[in-house]
Motif scaffolding. Structure first.
Motif, PDB file in Angstrom:
ATOM      1  N   SER A   1       0.833  -1.199   0.000  1.00 56.47           N
ATOM      2  CA  SER A   1       0.000   0.000   0.000  1.00 56.47           C
ATOM      3  C   SER A   1       0.869   1.251   0.000  1.00 56.47           C
ATOM      4  CB  SER A   1      -0.914  -0.005   1.226  1.00 56.47           C
ATOM      5  OG  SER A   1      -1.704   1.150   1.251  1.00 56.47           O
ATOM      6  N   SER A   2       1.866   1.252   0.839  1.00 58.07           N
ATOM      7  CA  SER A   2       2.768   2.393   0.914  1.00 58.07           C
ATOM      8  C   SER A   2       3.492   2.613  -0.419  1.00 58.07           C
ATOM      9  CB  SER A   2       3.783   2.156   2.031  1.00 58.07           C
ATOM     10  OG  SER A   2       4.679   3.221   2.112  1.00 58.07           O
ATOM     11  N   SER A   3       3.952   1.539  -0.999  1.00 57.24           N
ATOM     12  CA  SER A   3       4.650   1.611  -2.282  1.00 57.24           C
ATOM     13  C   SER A   3       3.728   2.142  -3.376  1.00 57.24           C
ATOM     14  CB  SER A   3       5.170   0.232  -2.652  1.00 57.24           C
ATOM     15  OG  SER A   3       5.734   0.243  -3.936  1.00 57.24           O
ATOM     16  N   ARG A   4       2.536   1.600  -3.431  1.00 54.08           N
ATOM     17  CA  ARG A   4       1.574   2.059  -4.446  1.00 54.08           C
ATOM     18  C   ARG A   4       1.210   3.526  -4.248  1.00 54.08           C
ATOM     19  NH1 ARG A   4      -2.450  -1.924  -6.961  1.00 54.08           N
ATOM     20  NH2 ARG A   4      -1.319  -3.890  -6.963  1.00 54.08           N
ATOM     21  N   LYS A   5       1.045   3.917  -3.000  1.00 52.55           N
ATOM     22  CA  LYS A   5       0.665   5.293  -2.708  1.00 52.55           C
ATOM     23  C   LYS A   5       1.759   6.266  -3.161  1.00 52.55           C
ATOM     24  CE  LYS A   5      -1.623   5.860   1.155  1.00 52.55           C
ATOM     25  NZ  LYS A   5      -1.938   6.055   2.582  1.00 52.55           N
ATOM     26  N   ARG A   6       3.011   5.896  -2.925  1.00 50.59           N
ATOM     27  CA  ARG A   6       4.123   6.763  -3.323  1.00 50.59           C
ATOM     28  C   ARG A   6       4.260   6.878  -4.839  1.00 50.59           C
ATOM     29  NH1 ARG A   6       6.878   4.020   0.825  1.00 50.59           N
ATOM     30  NH2 ARG A   6       7.901   2.734  -0.734  1.00 50.59           N
ATOM     31  N   SER A   7       3.815   5.853  -5.551  1.00 49.38           N
ATOM     32  CA  SER A   7       3.993   5.858  -7.008  1.00 49.38           C
ATOM     33  C   SER A   7       2.858   6.554  -7.764  1.00 49.38           C
ATOM     34  CB  SER A   7       4.152   4.428  -7.528  1.00 49.38           C
ATOM     35  OG  SER A   7       2.946   3.722  -7.414  1.00 49.38           O
ATOM     36  N   ILE A   8       1.881   7.074  -7.049  1.00 49.40           N
ATOM     37  CA  ILE A   8       0.751   7.763  -7.702  1.00 49.40           C
ATOM     38  C   ILE A   8       1.247   9.077  -8.309  1.00 49.40           C
ATOM     39  CG2 ILE A   8      -1.458   8.923  -7.317  1.00 49.40           C
ATOM     40  CD1 ILE A   8      -1.984   6.859  -5.095  1.00 49.40           C
ATOM     41  N   LYS A   9       0.968   9.211  -9.603  1.00 48.45           N
ATOM     42  CA  LYS A   9       1.404  10.419 -10.312  1.00 48.45           C
ATOM     43  C   LYS A   9       0.243  11.214 -10.893  1.00 48.45           C
ATOM     44  CE  LYS A   9       5.772   9.294 -10.000  1.00 48.45           C
ATOM     45  NZ  LYS A   9       6.267   9.438  -8.668  1.00 48.45           N
ATOM     46  N   ASN A  10      -0.894  10.569 -11.057  1.00 49.07           N
ATOM     47  CA  ASN A  10      -2.033  11.284 -11.645  1.00 49.07           C
ATOM     48  C   ASN A  10      -3.342  10.766 -11.054  1.00 49.07           C
ATOM     49  OD1 ASN A  10      -2.809   8.903 -13.114  1.00 49.07           O
ATOM     50  ND2 ASN A  10      -1.250   9.410 -14.647  1.00 49.07           N
ATOM     51  N   GLU A  11      -4.422  11.367 -11.483  1.00 52.61           N
ATOM     52  CA  GLU A  11      -5.740  11.043 -10.936  1.00 52.61           C
ATOM     53  C   GLU A  11      -6.160   9.604 -11.255  1.00 52.61           C
ATOM     54  OE1 GLU A  11     -10.155  12.877 -11.272  1.00 52.61           O
ATOM     55  OE2 GLU A  11      -8.485  14.308 -11.232  1.00 52.61           O
ATOM     56  N   GLU A  12      -5.846   9.143 -12.435  1.00 49.97           N
ATOM     57  CA  GLU A  12      -6.213   7.770 -12.815  1.00 49.97           C
ATOM     58  C   GLU A  12      -5.501   6.749 -11.932  1.00 49.97           C
ATOM     59  OE1 GLU A  12      -5.785   4.726 -16.556  1.00 49.97           O
ATOM     60  OE2 GLU A  12      -5.939   6.871 -16.991  1.00 49.97           O
ATOM     61  N   GLN A  13      -4.239   6.976 -11.688  1.00 50.47           N
ATOM     62  CA  GLN A  13      -3.499   6.076 -10.797  1.00 50.47           C
ATOM     63  C   GLN A  13      -4.065   6.118  -9.381  1.00 50.47           C
ATOM     64  OE1 GLN A  13       0.501   7.519 -11.294  1.00 50.47           O
ATOM     65  NE2 GLN A  13       0.984   5.945 -12.825  1.00 50.47           N
ATOM     66  N   TYR A  14      -4.516   7.295  -8.980  1.00 47.66           N
ATOM     67  CA  TYR A  14      -5.114   7.422  -7.661  1.00 47.66           C
ATOM     68  C   TYR A  14      -6.398   6.611  -7.563  1.00 47.66           C
ATOM     69  CZ  TYR A  14      -7.046   9.402  -3.408  1.00 47.66           C
ATOM     70  OH  TYR A  14      -7.584   9.555  -2.154  1.00 47.66           O
ATOM     71  N   ARG A  15      -7.222   6.662  -8.612  1.00 44.85           N
ATOM     72  CA  ARG A  15      -8.459   5.868  -8.635  1.00 44.85           C
ATOM     73  C   ARG A  15      -8.145   4.372  -8.602  1.00 44.85           C
ATOM     74  NH1 ARG A  15     -11.457   8.918 -13.227  1.00 44.85           N
ATOM     75  NH2 ARG A  15      -9.485   9.621 -13.283  1.00 44.85           N
ATOM     76  N   GLU A  16      -7.139   3.959  -9.359  1.00 45.19           N
ATOM     77  CA  GLU A  16      -6.737   2.554  -9.346  1.00 45.19           C
ATOM     78  C   GLU A  16      -6.282   2.141  -7.952  1.00 45.19           C
ATOM     79  OE1 GLU A  16      -3.753   2.037 -12.345  1.00 45.19           O
ATOM     80  OE2 GLU A  16      -5.140   2.514 -13.972  1.00 45.19           O
ATOM     81  N   TYR A  17      -5.546   3.019  -7.312  1.00 47.26           N
ATOM     82  CA  TYR A  17      -5.086   2.739  -5.951  1.00 47.26           C
ATOM     83  C   TYR A  17      -6.278   2.596  -5.004  1.00 47.26           C
ATOM     84  CZ  TYR A  17      -3.416   3.504  -1.246  1.00 47.26           C
ATOM     85  OH  TYR A  17      -3.199   3.370   0.103  1.00 47.26           O
ATOM     86  N   GLN A  18      -7.253   3.494  -5.136  1.00 47.12           N
ATOM     87  CA  GLN A  18      -8.427   3.431  -4.265  1.00 47.12           C
ATOM     88  C   GLN A  18      -9.183   2.112  -4.445  1.00 47.12           C
ATOM     89  OE1 GLN A  18     -10.329   7.183  -5.358  1.00 47.12           O
ATOM     90  NE2 GLN A  18     -10.092   7.846  -3.228  1.00 47.12           N
ATOM     91  N   ILE A  19      -9.344   1.672  -5.679  1.00 43.57           N
ATOM     92  CA  ILE A  19     -10.032   0.410  -5.951  1.00 43.57           C
ATOM     93  C   ILE A  19      -9.261  -0.741  -5.325  1.00 43.57           C
ATOM     94  CG2 ILE A  19     -10.672  -1.229  -7.768  1.00 43.57           C
ATOM     95  CD1 ILE A  19     -11.257   1.299  -9.524  1.00 43.57           C
TER      96      ILE A  19
END
Length: 87
Positions: free
Chosen positions: A25-43
């Motif tokens: 989770s921490s790794s994925r959160k740090r790699s978020i660069k845009n809104e689409e990646q953020y939505r993918e992370y939330q899912i």
């Protein structure tokens, strides 16, 4: 005693999986660069949160079983101690 060992191993496996999820989770959160990646992370996070909740419930249940086993062992030792000391 074997039962207690097995339950402690289960707890360790649960904790290892929890740590793995938290690291991911921490790794994925740090790699978020845009809104689409953020939505993918939330899912992904919502799916994983379900697993984390299940792991927490399982861990709680295993700990209850350990407490019961510990109480039984202490009671047996207490009973054995007094049975031997009376003789």
């Amino acid at each position: 005693m074997d039962f207690i060992g097995e339950q402690e191993e289960k707890i360790q496996q649960i904790e290892d999986r929890q740590k793995e999820i938290y690291r991911e989770s921490s790794s994925r959160k740090r790699s978020i660069k845009n809104e689409e990646q953020y939505r993918e992370y939330q899912i992904w996070h919502m799916e994983v949160q379900e697993e984390l909740d299940e792991l927490k419930m399982e861990k709680r249940e295993v700990k209850k079983q350990l407490q019961l086993a510990d109480g039984i062992i202490k009671e047996d030792l207490y009973t054995a101690y007094y049975a031997v000391s009376e003789k």
